[in-house]
Design a protein around this motif. Structure first.
Motif, PDB file in Angstrom:
ATOM      1  N   PRO A   1     -41.407  -5.577   1.905  1.00  0.00           N
ATOM      2  CA  PRO A   1     -40.146  -5.371   1.643  1.00  0.00           C
ATOM      3  C   PRO A   1     -39.476  -6.575   1.905  1.00  0.00           C
ATOM      4  CG  PRO A   1     -40.787  -4.396   3.996  1.00  0.00           C
ATOM      5  CD  PRO A   1     -42.064  -4.587   3.110  1.00  0.00           C
TER       6      PRO A   1
ATOM      7  N   THR B   1     -46.170   4.530  -1.413  1.00  0.00           N
ATOM      8  CA  THR B   1     -46.631   5.900  -1.906  1.00  0.00           C
ATOM      9  C   THR B   1     -48.055   6.077  -1.953  1.00  0.00           C
ATOM     10  OG1 THR B   1     -46.824   5.050  -4.130  1.00  0.00           O
ATOM     11  CG2 THR B   1     -44.598   5.808  -3.480  1.00  0.00           C
TER      12      THR B   1
ATOM     13  N   GLY C   1     -42.120   9.112   1.805  1.00  0.00           N
ATOM     14  CA  GLY C   1     -41.221   8.561   2.648  1.00  0.00           C
ATOM     15  C   GLY C   1     -41.748   7.792   3.939  1.00  0.00           C
TER      16      GLY C   1
ATOM     17  N   LYS D   1     -40.425   5.136   7.073  1.00  0.00           N
ATOM     18  CA  LYS D   1     -39.587   4.130   7.729  1.00  0.00           C
ATOM     19  C   LYS D   1     -40.168   3.382   8.885  1.00  0.00           C
ATOM     20  CE  LYS D   1     -35.030   6.365   6.417  1.00  0.00           C
ATOM     21  NZ  LYS D   1     -34.403   5.244   5.821  1.00  0.00           N
TER      22      LYS D   1
ATOM     23  N   PRO E   1     -41.579   0.692   1.194  1.00  0.00           N
ATOM     24  CA  PRO E   1     -41.864   1.140  -0.084  1.00  0.00           C
ATOM     25  C   PRO E   1     -43.297   1.506  -0.184  1.00  0.00           C
ATOM     26  CG  PRO E   1     -40.735  -1.082  -0.205  1.00  0.00           C
ATOM     27  CD  PRO E   1     -41.229  -0.876   1.154  1.00  0.00           C
TER      28      PRO E   1
ATOM     29  N   ASP F   1     -36.540   1.236   5.631  1.00  0.00           N
ATOM     30  CA  ASP F   1     -37.431   1.967   4.364  1.00  0.00           C
ATOM     31  C   ASP F   1     -38.418   0.857   4.066  1.00  0.00           C
ATOM     32  OD1 ASP F   1     -36.017   4.186   4.118  1.00  0.00           O
ATOM     33  OD2 ASP F   1     -34.644   3.118   2.780  1.00  0.00           O
TER      34      ASP F   1
END
Length: 496
Positions: free
Chosen positions: A201, A161, A150, A152, A159, A157
């Motif tokens: 994003p 990983t 996670g 921010k 995205p 947020d």
């Protein structure tokens, strides 16, 4: 991110791999206290939800390692740490499989980043031996992973990983703790696998990559004097902080994909073994690395042909002084790109009739010298001075090697100079020797291909005639001399 952040993450990683931050002694209690003292020296707080003996094992629950500064925070929570007294003067340390980590950076200018990280391990075991003043940790961990779960940026947020898994971990750490802490370590990792995926994003961009490294190994050492503040790197270095390490790997590779609407990029790379090294103390900073047998293949939707590149060797080495001193200190720079080759398809785009030799290209730059530092590089009080003017005065420069070899021509050179800084502007005194082989032949081919107009080619030949003398078939040499008073000579003829 400020220095404390790296120290926080690095210190936790060292602990998870058996950091000798933990005192070795006859009791589990002394091991735990040694750990808390060590991280306190690094500016972290260590708290525990509960602590108590369960037979021969000291059990710590909800241990939190944390740092808080105006620029952000770091915390890692270990649900359970078990320190088992083995009855022979040794202590075995095991812990929870999952360890959540929270990172927050909020600089005065720029974006605020809030990130969650999870560290997982399977079968991690550390055996502590020795004494309180000289402790050794031997560790094994069949598997460890680091996952970003996670993130921010300014509250929004992102995205993203990331997952990195280390398998076949082993090594040892040793710390002598009298009169400061002296730490030495060695480690081995059979393989590191990673994958990363990210999305824009605010757009259609998607990025993914995966790869691995094999046969990792490394050694390191560090000396931490008593009473140093790791948040003040300059003061710590001047007090005697020093660190060094050497790391290597046997091979690796990756695959990368990017797409943004109809635009796509795919890249694949493999490589042989390589090394990395670093050193840092008040005497200077050094960082470098070397790689072998690199192959890169790339396909882009905006380019009609695949791009294939191979390199036999790459190397980079930088040495810099960091402390103010009236005496000159060494510096150096090494850059190597050896035997660079590209695919025939790329050659044919600008040389379809193969007029240019397609031999591998090489670039080498190897210079060393000495400079008098006027500031301390890591001292925040000197930041404005560094931004406004050079941080030091160059006193000498040796050109050990310059080599540029490509398309049938080769330029090589060496030289040595000292510098007079009394007038405010460095004035060189010394000489540089240069040799160019195949230069005229290359100009002829470029003219025949239409890349260079004949009048510009003639100007280039006249310029070479002014600064160089022929010494063989299509071979030119030049000796450029810099003398006192600012005069410059080329092959004995004054040009300035």
């Amino acid at each position: 991110m400020k220095q404390w952040t790296g120290l926080g993450a690095g210190a936790l990683s060292a602990f998870l791999l058996g950091s000798t931050a933990l005192y070795a002694d006859v009791t589990a209690e002394e091991v735990w206290q040694g750990m808390a003292d060590y991280y306190a020296d690094l500016g972290q707080s260590v708290t525990a939800g509960s602590k108590g003996m369960d037979g021969d094992t000291l059990v710590i629950t909800d241990a939190v390692f944390a740092t808080q500064t105006p620029e952000g925070s770091f915390s890692a929570t270990i649900g359970e740490i078990r320190l088992k007294e083995l009855g022979d003067g040794r202590v075995e340390v095991t812990m929870s499989n999952d360890i959540p980590v929270a990172l927050l950076t909020k600089p005065e200018t720029g974006e605020t980043v809030d990130m969650g990280v999870k560290i997982t391990q399977s079968g991690l075991s550390m055996i502590v031996s020795g004494s309180a003043g000289d402790t050794t940790y031997d560790f094994t961990a069949p598997e460890m992973s680091v996952v970003i779960d996670g993130m921010k940026v300014d509250g929004a947020d992102v995205p993203l990983t990331l997952n990195a898994t280390l398998t076949g971990n082993s090594g040892s750490y040793r710390m002598a703790s009298e009169g400061g802490r002296a730490i030495t370590s060695d480690m081995k990792v059979d393989k590191v696998d990673f994958n990363i995926a990210a999305q824009d994003p605010e757009g259609q961009g998607n990025f993914s990559a995966s790869g691995s490294l094999t046969g990792l190994s490394g050694t390191s050492s560090a000396s931490f004097p008593d009473g140093i503040d790791m948040a003040d790197m300059n003061a710590a270095l001047q007090a005697g902080l020093s660190m060094d390490g050497t790391f290597g790997y046997s091979g690796g590779g990756y695959v990368m994909d990017f797409a943004d609407g109809t635009e796509t990029v795919n890249a694949q790379s493999t490589g042989g073994g390589g090394t990395l090294h670093f050193e840092m103390s008040k005497d200077g900073l050094a960082y470098g690395g070397e790689g072998h047998d690199t192959k890169v293949s790339m396909q882009m939707s905006a380019f009609p042909l695949p791009i294939d590149v191979t390199l036999a060797q790459t190397a980079f080495d930088l040495t810099l002084p960091v402390s103010k001193d009236d005496a000159a200190q060494p510096f150096g720079l090494l850059v190597k790109l050896v035997d660079l080759e590209v695919s025939d398809g790329l050659w044919s785009m600008f040389d379809p009739t193969s007029q240019l030799p397609r031999d591998p290209a090489t670039l080498i730059l190897d210079v060393k010298g000495a400079a008098k530092m006027l500031v301390n590089i890591f001292d925040p009080k000197d930041a404005e001075t560094i931004a406004a003017a050079p941080p030091g005065e160059v006193e000498s420069l040796n050109i050990d090697e310059v080599k540029v070899s490509a398309v049938g021509a080769e330029l090589t050179g060496t030289g040595a100079m000292t510098f007079d800084n009394s007038a405010g502007m460095p004035m060189p005194i010394g000489a540089v020797d240069l040799q160019l082989v195949g230069g005229n032949g290359l100009i002829d081919k470029l003219v025949a291909m239409g890349f260079v107009p004949e009048d510009q080619a003639m100007g280039a030949r006249m310029m070479m005639g002014l600064f160089a003398v022929p010494t063989g078939e299509d071979t030119l040499t030049s000796k450029i001399e810099f003398k006192e008073g600012g005069s410059i000579f080329a092959n004995g003829q004054q040009i300035q």
